[in-house]
Scaffold this motif. Structure first.
Motif, PDB file in Angstrom:
ATOM      1  N   ILE A   1       7.493 -26.730  46.408  1.00 23.20           N
ATOM      2  CA  ILE A   1       8.717 -27.507  46.621  1.00 23.20           C
ATOM      3  C   ILE A   1       8.707 -28.768  45.756  1.00 23.20           C
ATOM      4  N   ALA A   2       7.542 -29.420  45.650  1.00 28.01           N
ATOM      5  CA  ALA A   2       7.451 -30.614  44.819  1.00 28.01           C
ATOM      6  C   ALA A   2       7.698 -30.278  43.351  1.00 28.01           C
ATOM      7  N   ALA A   3       7.114 -29.181  42.870  1.00 30.33           N
ATOM      8  CA  ALA A   3       7.305 -28.780  41.468  1.00 30.33           C
ATOM      9  C   ALA A   3       8.764 -28.412  41.199  1.00 30.33           C
ATOM     10  N   ARG A   4       9.385 -27.712  42.130  1.00 26.96           N
ATOM     11  CA  ARG A   4      10.791 -27.317  41.971  1.00 26.96           C
ATOM     12  C   ARG A   4      11.702 -28.551  41.972  1.00 26.96           C
ATOM     13  N   THR A   5      11.396 -29.503  42.855  1.00 24.26           N
ATOM     14  CA  THR A   5      12.211 -30.715  42.924  1.00 24.26           C
ATOM     15  C   THR A   5      12.120 -31.513  41.624  1.00 24.26           C
ATOM     16  N   PHE A   6      10.918 -31.577  41.059  1.00 23.84           N
ATOM     17  CA  PHE A   6      10.722 -32.336  39.820  1.00 23.84           C
ATOM     18  C   PHE A   6      11.601 -31.794  38.692  1.00 23.84           C
ATOM     19  N   ILE A   7      11.613 -30.477  38.511  1.00 21.07           N
ATOM     20  CA  ILE A   7      12.364 -29.900  37.400  1.00 21.07           C
ATOM     21  C   ILE A   7      13.868 -29.903  37.690  1.00 21.07           C
ATOM     22  N   VAL A   8      14.268 -29.739  38.942  1.00 20.02           N
ATOM     23  CA  VAL A   8      15.698 -29.742  39.281  1.00 20.02           C
ATOM     24  C   VAL A   8      16.300 -31.111  39.008  1.00 20.02           C
ATOM     25  N   ARG A   9      15.551 -32.155  39.293  1.00 24.26           N
ATOM     26  CA  ARG A   9      16.054 -33.500  39.013  1.00 24.26           C
ATOM     27  C   ARG A   9      16.326 -33.666  37.521  1.00 24.26           C
ATOM     28  N   ARG A  10      15.452 -33.165  36.685  1.00 23.41           N
ATOM     29  CA  ARG A  10      15.653 -33.256  35.240  1.00 23.41           C
ATOM     30  C   ARG A  10      16.834 -32.391  34.795  1.00 23.41           C
ATOM     31  N   LEU A  11      16.967 -31.211  35.376  1.00 29.49           N
ATOM     32  CA  LEU A  11      18.062 -30.322  34.970  1.00 29.49           C
ATOM     33  C   LEU A  11      19.423 -30.909  35.366  1.00 29.49           C
ATOM     34  N   VAL A  12      19.503 -31.477  36.544  1.00 32.32           N
ATOM     35  CA  VAL A  12      20.777 -32.058  36.987  1.00 32.32           C
ATOM     36  C   VAL A  12      21.181 -33.217  36.085  1.00 32.32           C
ATOM     37  N   ALA A  13      20.204 -34.013  35.680  1.00 38.35           N
ATOM     38  CA  ALA A  13      20.489 -35.182  34.844  1.00 38.35           C
ATOM     39  C   ALA A  13      20.507 -34.861  33.352  1.00 38.35           C
ATOM     40  N   ASN A  14      20.281 -33.578  32.999  1.00 37.58           N
ATOM     41  CA  ASN A  14      20.171 -33.182  31.590  1.00 37.58           C
ATOM     42  C   ASN A  14      19.144 -34.050  30.858  1.00 37.58           C
ATOM     43  N   ASP A  15      18.025 -34.303  31.550  1.00 43.85           N
ATOM     44  CA  ASP A  15      16.974 -35.163  31.024  1.00 43.85           C
ATOM     45  C   ASP A  15      16.001 -34.336  30.177  1.00 43.85           C
ATOM     46  N   THR A  16      15.931 -34.641  28.912  1.00 46.75           N
ATOM     47  CA  THR A  16      14.991 -33.958  28.013  1.00 46.75           C
ATOM     48  C   THR A  16      14.006 -34.944  27.400  1.00 46.75           C
ATOM     49  N   SER A  17      13.826 -36.078  28.055  1.00 50.18           N
ATOM     50  CA  SER A  17      12.915 -37.095  27.527  1.00 50.18           C
ATOM     51  C   SER A  17      11.485 -36.560  27.508  1.00 50.18           C
ATOM     52  N   GLY A  18      10.747 -36.913  26.467  1.00 53.93           N
ATOM     53  CA  GLY A  18       9.361 -36.463  26.316  1.00 53.93           C
ATOM     54  C   GLY A  18       9.213 -35.098  25.702  1.00 53.93           C
ATOM     55  N   VAL A  19      10.331 -34.441  25.365  1.00 58.48           N
ATOM     56  CA  VAL A  19      10.297 -33.099  24.758  1.00 58.48           C
ATOM     57  C   VAL A  19      10.565 -33.251  23.256  1.00 58.48           C
ATOM     58  N   PRO A  20       9.702 -32.709  22.373  1.00 62.24           N
ATOM     59  CA  PRO A  20       9.934 -32.803  20.929  1.00 62.24           C
ATOM     60  C   PRO A  20      11.300 -32.246  20.541  1.00 62.24           C
ATOM     61  N   SER A  21      12.052 -33.016  19.847  1.00 60.49           N
ATOM     62  CA  SER A  21      13.395 -32.681  19.343  1.00 60.49           C
ATOM     63  C   SER A  21      14.389 -32.358  20.460  1.00 60.49           C
ATOM     64  N   GLY A  22      14.002 -32.502  21.721  1.00 64.11           N
ATOM     65  CA  GLY A  22      14.914 -32.267  22.841  1.00 64.11           C
ATOM     66  C   GLY A  22      15.407 -30.853  22.956  1.00 64.11           C
ATOM     67  N   ALA A  23      14.642 -29.893  22.421  1.00 70.85           N
ATOM     68  CA  ALA A  23      15.076 -28.498  22.409  1.00 70.85           C
ATOM     69  C   ALA A  23      14.710 -27.760  23.683  1.00 70.85           C
ATOM     70  N   ALA A  24      14.097 -28.435  24.649  1.00 73.24           N
ATOM     71  CA  ALA A  24      13.707 -27.800  25.904  1.00 73.24           C
ATOM     72  C   ALA A  24      13.940 -28.780  27.044  1.00 73.24           C
ATOM     73  N   ASP A  25      13.763 -28.292  28.256  1.00 73.68           N
ATOM     74  CA  ASP A  25      13.955 -29.128  29.445  1.00 73.68           C
ATOM     75  C   ASP A  25      12.692 -29.872  29.845  1.00 73.68           C
ATOM     76  N   VAL A  26      11.540 -29.310  29.531  1.00 76.87           N
ATOM     77  CA  VAL A  26      10.283 -29.876  29.991  1.00 76.87           C
ATOM     78  C   VAL A  26       9.156 -29.337  29.124  1.00 76.87           C
ATOM     79  N   THR A  27       8.032 -30.043  29.095  1.00 82.22           N
ATOM     80  CA  THR A  27       6.849 -29.550  28.385  1.00 82.22           C
ATOM     81  C   THR A  27       5.872 -28.949  29.396  1.00 82.22           C
ATOM     82  N   ASP A  28       4.800 -28.392  28.871  1.00 88.16           N
ATOM     83  CA  ASP A  28       3.787 -27.769  29.744  1.00 88.16           C
ATOM     84  C   ASP A  28       2.554 -28.657  29.888  1.00 88.16           C
ATOM     85  N   THR A  29       2.700 -29.967  29.683  1.00 86.65           N
ATOM     86  CA  THR A  29       1.566 -30.887  29.724  1.00 86.65           C
ATOM     87  C   THR A  29       1.679 -31.841  30.921  1.00 86.65           C
ATOM     88  N   ILE A  30       0.685 -32.698  31.076  1.00 89.09           N
ATOM     89  CA  ILE A  30       0.679 -33.662  32.172  1.00 89.09           C
ATOM     90  C   ILE A  30       1.756 -34.732  32.010  1.00 89.09           C
TER      91      ILE A  30
END
Length: 461
Positions: A217-246
């Motif tokens: 639930i915590a992991a799902r909430t984290f990514i949903v918040r980014r998707l709702v806000a169209n937040d791509t910060s921290g992603v190279p060139s903004g071509a994805a929603d999230v990275t696979d790192t810490i």
């Protein structure tokens, strides 16, 4: 009812019982004569007949020689519309009534006494009859039948309609674009598959099911918040929603996890991981209707941190709470590392230790601590730093630490592991071992939160 009396004067005729023995021979002839006269009527020995009705008296005159027949009596009394009552019969009835009821006063003699009672009775009759008249069906109208109930409950004796179950609204499952930093490519996959890869990478598979569900639930909430806000910060060139790192959440593609765990004989763990994601499907944590920043970390020092003491911003649901389970369960709760003074000065961008500080032996000094019992401010070689900043520059596991100087070496002992904000994973496992549910775990570590539906939030975006 008025009383009717009929007075008829007739000649006295001796009864058969009164005849002497000498007249017994003529008895039969006399009976025949009497029978004939009964049919014809009695010869009128008197010229009139009196009929008394109440206080009025009616007189019937007859001609001499005429018989008073039944027809004549009916004709005489027809205009007063009363029945003809024989005198003897009337007297018998009157005597019987008087024996039964006695001599009582009649209301008709005192009309003033019963008029109020009559009026009250009439009003009561009207009060009863008027509502009946109003609701009585009109001519031509058909009474609508009462519909029969749809369901019956014989045990309760009442018929109640069955509630219609609400049809659940389904929303399409969104996709997540993950930037795979090692390969430099982007993987797009369904939301629940992404959550599976995060839980597999972030939490040990040996943890209890409820702890794994809380992590999902915590992991799902984290990514949903980014998707709702169209937040791509921290992603190279903004071509994805999230990275696979810490920097965001560690992620391993589910296909790789399944293959590796099957090869390592961890098929049961893989099944439990899938169960945790399935049973928590689509659930997210919310605060005032919005998905929260669901931060989490590995091990607490016995407490979690206020968000403002780590990141500088106040977050109402990220408050310090006790977490005593970590010290009992976490294998890396306490860890000691050794560094040279020169190494510490170099990492902290300090030139040298002032002579005054070196002479007093207190070139490292704690100035203040947080509510979570971590170092808030610390002075090193005369310079002031925050606890999280020292942890990051020196690469320590926690911002709560103690030290011991021996010559040129410094032994630093840390307590806990991670930034300390949000949910402690080892604390969550400790709560699950005590029988707490995923909901209870999350409500403990995230103050005042509620739960929502991820797909619904994304569909209304």
């Amino acid at each position: 009812m008025k009383e009717a009396r009929v007075q008829v004067k007739v000649p006295l005729v001796p009864r058969p019982g009164m005849l002497g023995s000498e007249e017994s021979s003529t008895q039969d002839a006399e009976k025949d004569r009497l029978a004939t006269e009964k049919k014809r009527g009695n010869p009128l020995q008197v010229a009139k007949m009196h009929i008394v009705i109440g206080s009025k008296q009616e007189t019937i005159h007859a001609k001499p020689g005429e018989y008073v027949t039944e027809e004549l009596k009916q004709e005489a009394t027809e205009h007063i519309n009363i029945p003809l009552i024989e005198l003897d019969a009337f007297r018998k009835v009157k005597r019987r009534l008087m024996r039964t009821f006695g001599r009582r006063r009649h209301w008709g003699r005192h009309p003033g006494l019963w008029h109020p009672a009559t009026a009250v009775s009439a009003l009561l009759v009207l009060a009863i009859c008027i509502p009946v008249i109003l609701v009585w069906p009109r001519a031509g109208e058909q009474t609508k039948p009462t519909p029969a109930p749809t369901d019956a409950n014989p045990s309760k004796g009442l018929n109640t309609p069955s509630p219609v179950p609400a049809t659940p609204v389904s929303y399409p499952e969104p996709n997540v674009r993950v930037y795979l930093s090692a390969a430099g490519t982007t993987l797009e996959l369904p939301l629940e598959s992404y959550v599976t890869g995060v839980v597999a990478a972030e939490m040990p598979a040996e943890f209890r099911l409820e702890a794994l569900k809380a992590q999902a639930i915590a992991a799902r909430t984290f990514i949903v918040r980014r998707l709702v806000a169209n937040d791509t910060s921290g992603v190279p060139s903004g071509a994805a929603d999230v990275t696979d790192t810490i920097s965001h959440q560690v992620f391993i593609p589910p296909d790789e996890v399944k293959a590796d765990w099957t090869r390592l004989g961890k098929a049961k763990e893989w099944e439990k991981l899938q169960q945790a994601v399935r049973e928590s499907r689509d659930a997210v944590m919310t605060y005032q209707g919005r998905a929260i920043t669901a931060s989490f970390f590995s091990t607490s020092n016995g407490y979690t941190e206020n968000a403002e003491d780590v990141w500088g911003n106040v977050v109402p649901y990220l408050k310090s709470v006790a977490s005593p389970w970590d010290k009992q369960l976490a294998p890396g709760f306490e860890e000691t590392v050794t560094m040279k003074r020169s190494e510490i000065l170099q990492k902290m961008n300090l030139d040298a230790i002032p002579v005054s500080a070196d002479q007093n032996g207190s070139w490292i000094k704690v100035l203040s601590t947080t509510k979570g019992h971590r170092i808030k401010e610390i002075q090193i070689a005369g310079e002031t730093f925050s606890g999280p900043e020292v942890r990051k520059r020196l690469g320590l596991r926690s911002s709560q630490f103690s030290w011991k100087t021996t010559g040129d070496e410094v032994q630093i002992t840390t307590y806990g592991y991670g930034h300390g904000v949000g949910m402690s994973q080892w604390g969550a496992n400790g709560m699950a071992q005590e029988g707490r549910t995923a909901t209870e775990i999350l409500k403990h570590y995230y103050t005042g939160i509620s739960f929502g539906q991820a797909s619904k939030m994304l569909a209304s975006k």
